[in-house]
Design a protein around this motif. Sequence first.
Motif, short mmCIF file in Angstrom:
data_model
loop_
_atom_site.label_atom_id
_atom_site.label_comp_id
_atom_site.label_asym_id
_atom_site.label_seq_id
_atom_site.Cartn_x
_atom_site.Cartn_y
_atom_site.Cartn_z
N TYR A 80 -2.52 8.29 6.71
CA TYR A 80 -3.38 8.27 5.53
C TYR A 80 -2.92 7.12 4.65
O TYR A 80 -1.74 7.03 4.29
N THR A 81 -3.84 6.21 4.32
CA THR A 81 -3.48 4.99 3.60
C THR A 81 -4.26 4.90 2.30
O THR A 81 -5.46 5.17 2.25
N ARG A 82 -3.55 4.49 1.26
CA ARG A 82 -4.14 4.39 -0.08
C ARG A 82 -3.84 3.00 -0.64
O ARG A 82 -2.68 2.62 -0.79
N SER A 141 0.86 -1.18 0.00
CA SER A 141 0.00 0.00 0.00
C SER A 141 0.89 1.23 0.00
O SER A 141 2.12 1.11 0.02
N HIS A 142 0.28 2.39 -0.03
CA HIS A 142 1.02 3.64 0.09
C HIS A 142 0.43 4.43 1.26
O HIS A 142 -0.79 4.46 1.45
N ILE A 143 1.32 5.04 2.03
CA ILE A 143 0.89 5.78 3.21
C ILE A 143 1.53 7.16 3.24
O ILE A 143 2.56 7.40 2.60
N ALA A 144 0.91 8.05 3.98
CA ALA A 144 1.47 9.37 4.27
C ALA A 144 1.09 9.70 5.70
O ALA A 144 0.08 9.22 6.22
N TRP A 145 1.90 10.52 6.35
CA TRP A 145 1.70 10.83 7.76
C TRP A 145 1.23 12.27 7.92
O TRP A 145 1.88 13.20 7.48
N ILE A 146 0.06 12.42 8.54
CA ILE A 146 -0.51 13.75 8.77
C ILE A 146 -0.08 14.22 10.15
O ILE A 146 -0.60 13.77 11.18
N GLU A 147 0.90 15.09 10.19
CA GLU A 147 1.42 15.65 11.44
C GLU A 147 0.53 16.83 11.88
O GLU A 147 -0.09 17.49 11.04
N PRO A 148 0.48 17.09 13.19
CA PRO A 148 -0.32 18.23 13.65
C PRO A 148 0.20 19.56 13.09
O PRO A 148 1.39 19.86 13.20
N GLN A 149 -0.68 20.31 12.49
CA GLN A 149 -0.42 21.65 12.00
C GLN A 149 -1.65 22.49 12.32
O GLN A 149 -2.76 21.95 12.42
#
Length: 225
Positions: free
Chosen positions: A134-136, A92-100
Amino acid sequence: MSAANVTDTDFVYVFPSGIATDASGSVALNWSDAGGAFGQKRSLALSPGAATVHGIPAALSAEECAQVVAMGEALPRNSGRVELGPDAYRVSHIAWIEPQPANHWLFHKLGVLFAQANRHFGFEISGFVEALQYTRYGATQHFDWHLDLGPDQTSARKLSLSLQLSGPDEYDGGLLEFSSLSPGEEARRLGTAVFFPSYLAHRVSPVTRGVRRSLVAWAYGPAFR
């Protein structure tokens, strides 16, 4: 733990409160009360949600889901990995949503959802240690059977979340499955949040058409005891 989840229980055997060994190696067992080991009735705190999944429909609105997808798609994409096993175990592909500041609303929203869901589980949870994942999953991609608990820091994961960011008509396959439970058809609907103890075995079956997007988070807390 609420009073409703505490019950008087007849124990077949109660473990000793103390074990002593003398110089000759003889072992003496001691109990904290006069009742001894057998035929004891004691209060026992139950965990009714310990082996269940809990869904919250429409946890995020369609507009909020679209905002989360936009956040995730704008971030650098990485290949999903696990600590052990071949790469094919998770594809899969992932991205990390950090606090902003612009996404604090999402963290606050999830904080409320975790508190709401935890009324069902009754765990002691403290917050997020990791960023939101976030996972795709595209065609043929999947995540085989696994636990969210792992070594070191991840051993303190207690409650997991998988939040649906794709509608059921956007993909086929890609089912969130548990070894002995079903999250129900509602789990495929846009915005549905599925909560479960991090020690439950689960997987995402291969996607056969389209793209499945989800948001994953883990609530951490003191070690189970």
